[in-house]
Design an enzyme around this catalytic site. Structure first.
Site, PDB file in Angstrom:
ATOM      1  N   GLY A 180       0.648  -5.796  -5.420  1.00 28.48           N
ATOM      2  CA  GLY A 180       0.640  -4.336  -5.391  1.00 28.48           C
ATOM      3  C   GLY A 180       1.974  -3.762  -5.826  1.00 28.48           C
ATOM      4  N   GLY A 245      -5.057 -11.380  -7.966  1.00 28.06           N
ATOM      5  CA  GLY A 245      -5.842 -12.484  -8.485  1.00 28.06           C
ATOM      6  C   GLY A 245      -5.120 -13.143  -9.642  1.00 28.06           C
ATOM      7  N   GLY A 271       1.968 -14.696  -1.519  1.00 25.92           N
ATOM      8  CA  GLY A 271       0.883 -15.247  -2.324  1.00 25.92           C
ATOM      9  C   GLY A 271       1.309 -15.479  -3.759  1.00 25.92           C
ATOM     10  CG  ASP A 300       3.381  -5.269   4.366  1.00 29.61           C
ATOM     11  OD1 ASP A 300       3.442  -4.016   4.341  1.00 29.61           O
ATOM     12  OD2 ASP A 300       2.317  -5.885   4.217  1.00 29.61           O
ATOM     13  CG  MET A 343       1.068   0.424   3.391  1.00 30.02           C
ATOM     14  SD  MET A 343       1.469   0.101   1.670  1.00 30.02           S
ATOM     15  CE  MET A 343       0.334  -1.251   1.317  1.00 30.02           C
ATOM     16  CB  VAL A 453       5.263   4.562   1.730  1.00 29.53           C
ATOM     17  CG1 VAL A 453       4.934   5.691   2.696  1.00 29.53           C
ATOM     18  CG2 VAL A 453       4.289   3.411   1.908  1.00 29.53           C
ATOM     19  NE  ARG A 454       0.458   0.498  -3.488  1.00 30.49           N
ATOM     20  CZ  ARG A 454      -0.475  -0.432  -3.622  1.00 30.49           C
ATOM     21  NH1 ARG A 454      -0.417  -1.519  -2.865  1.00 30.49           N
ATOM     22  NH2 ARG A 454      -1.453  -0.300  -4.493  1.00 30.49           N
TER      23      ARG A 454
END
Length: 528
Positions: A180, A245, A271, A300, A343, A453-454
């Site tokens: 993201g 992905g 990830g 995060d 988040m 916020v992102r």
């Protein structure tokens, strides 16, 4: 027997299926690392790679007089950085990077023989842990024995080396941003390009839209240069685009090999880093001279071992604006309740820090600390108390908090993460229902600023962090390291093996001083 406190495994799930997908994966393991991989063929023809790593705790016999040395030796072995020399017969050459020259330096000009040159020695180290706990009962204590014996854990210092393992004029470097959005992505891209240019690299490309860009038809490399990226840091988002992905590791490395890429800089979370490590291992298996270097990215702040990830400070700052708006709404309303969802899937760092920094939150709920809504000690009873005593109340909740109270969706996103049930909407409904049943009035103002916020530009603190991380990623690649990431440990910039940072997710420690400070600020009780 006593266990060495390594990394907890909260928030990781066992993946049991391996569905049809043509690829070979070899994730680099250490003795403590157990990796489970789940793949499934997506509609787009891509494989979704979800890596869940759990750190096993080695048993240490503290009756053995050499137990401390055994732990320190094991740590040194695990944190030894993977290098091109491990699989290739490569010789270094003097660096072209210099702080004294406008242009990359050549060989034999005397720059490397001067007394000061700004290079980092390969044997420089930084301490991972700096607190000597006196008791296992101290807040946040991590002890192996009852005396809390201090165990030295040294990690590699980041920075430019005197010798490099690539000829800059022959290097093709690629940058990819995955997952993201996060404040600071463009700052890191910009600094990677600037630093590569400082070494003398001219062939720099961006891979569009994450790992997908390696194989998706119609997606072409984006040529990058100092001129192209000069002003991309003034806006948020990613200049290269992002996606979740990925194709298979084999397909990605085939693409890397076919494109002639020598250095790959991967910006993403745990990830994405797991995918980067798989790419690194496949390159090693094929004996390719390719350095894969990660830069940890997640608002995060849930990456193991590093002080903080880039974008976190900016996200907290942006979250404060939402909290302040909710505060004004709640304070201005009769029996107003301001509710802000932030988040934080499995880690509540944004909610905790935003609550601390705003000073306006009465109740902070995070995934790491369970709570009851109902009952005399529940959240709703305390909320009722706040309305009676101060006339209004403020709640900040992380998106992953209280999931055990909600019906699970059993769905996953493109990265394989579980789709969370909406705790914000659930709380909003529960609060309204509770006060209605009590015959009391409550005006709930619910704000969900998730994407706000992102998507913003990095603030000054994050911009500096991004600048240094981007520079150090390039320094690490030229030093011949691969399968590493860069970050800060106790304010010092370091390199860490990717295998160590993907062992589990970093969580707020409910016994930590920072969480205790948050509780002191909000004044909330134990909701059990």
């Amino acid at each position: 027997m006593a266990s060495v406190p390594t990394f907890n495994k909260v928030g990781y799930t066992t993946v049991q299926n391996r569905l049809n997908c043509n690829r070979n994966v070899h994730l680099g393991n250490s003795r403590c690392l157990k990796v489970r991989i789940f793949e499934e063929r997506a509609k787009s023809g891509f494989c979704k790679l979800v890596t869940r790593a759990v750190a096993a705790k080695p048993e240490i016999d503290i009756s053995n007089p050499d137990w401390k040395k055994k732990i320190e030796d094991d740590f040194e072995r695990r944190f030894n950085l993977p290098h091109l020399r491990d699989v290739l017969d490569v010789e270094p050459r003097p660096t072209t990077f210099s702080l004294k020259s406008r242009n990359p330096i050549g060989e034999g000009n005397g720059s490397l023989n001067s007394g000061w040159n700004g290079y980092v020695n390969d044997d420089d180290r930084a301490l991972l842990k700096v607190i000597k706990f006196a008791s296992p009962n101290s807040a946040g204590a991590e002890c192996v024995d009852g005396d809390c014996t201090f165990i030295e854990q040294w990690v590699h210092r980041a920075g430019p080396r005197k010798m490099i393992y690539y000829e800059p004029s022959c290097v093709k470097a690629a940058i990819v941003t995955c997952g993201g959005l996060c404040p600071g992505l463009n700052d890191v891209i910009r600094q990677i390009v600037f630093t590569l240019d400082k070494y003398g690299v001219k062939n720099i490309v961006g891979i569009p839209f994450g790992y997908r860009g390696f194989t998706e038809k119609g997606l072409s490399e984006i040529p990058l240069s100092r001129h192209v990226v000069q002003n991309i840091n003034v806006v948020g988002g990613s200049f290269l685009g992002v996606s979740r992905g990925a194709p298979s590791t084999t397909e990605i490395v085939d693409s890397i090999q076919g494109r002639g890429i020598d250095m790959l800089f991967v910006l993403g979370g745990d990830g994405t880093h797991a995918g980067a490590n798989a790419i690194h291992e496949e390159c090693r298996r094929r004996k390719l001279k390719v350095s894969v270097v990660g830069v940890p990215k997640t608002i995060d702040n849930d990456i193991l071992l590093v002080d903080k990830t880039f974008g976190f400070d900016t996200a907290v700052e942006a979250a404060q604006k939402a909290i302040n708006s909710a505060y004004i709404e709640a304070q201005s309303a009769y029996h107003g309740v301001g509710l802000v969802k932030l988040m934080g899937r499995t880690s509540g760092f944004i909610a905790m820090h935003a609550s601390l920094s705003s000073g306006q939150i009465d109740i902070c709920l995070i995934p790491e600390v369970s709570f009851n809504l109902e009952g005399p000690n529940g959240v709703l009873a305390h909320l009722e108390h706040l309305i009676e005593t101060k006339g209004f109340a403020m709640i900040c909740v992380a998106e992953g908090a209280g999931q055990e109270l909600l019906e699970k969706s059993h769905a996953t996103d493109a990265s394989g993460n579980a789709v969370l049930s909406d705790i914000g909407v659930h709380l909003q409904q529960k609060i309204k229902k509770h006060f209605k049943e009590k015959g009391l009035y409550a005006d709930v103002k619910y704000i969900d600023p998730t994407y706000m916020v992102r998507a913003v530009r990095a603030n000054a603190s994050d911009a500096i962090l991004c600048t240094v991380l981007g520079q150090n990623a390039v320094h690490g690649a030229f030093a011949g390291f691969s399968g590493i990431t860069t970050g800060t440990c106790n304010t010092h910039y370091v390199y860490l093996p990717i295998t160590e940072v993907i062992k589990s997710t970093r969580h707020v420690d409910p016994n930590s001083r920072m969480w205790h400070r948050c509780l002191t600020s909000t004044g909330q009780p134990d909701f059990h």
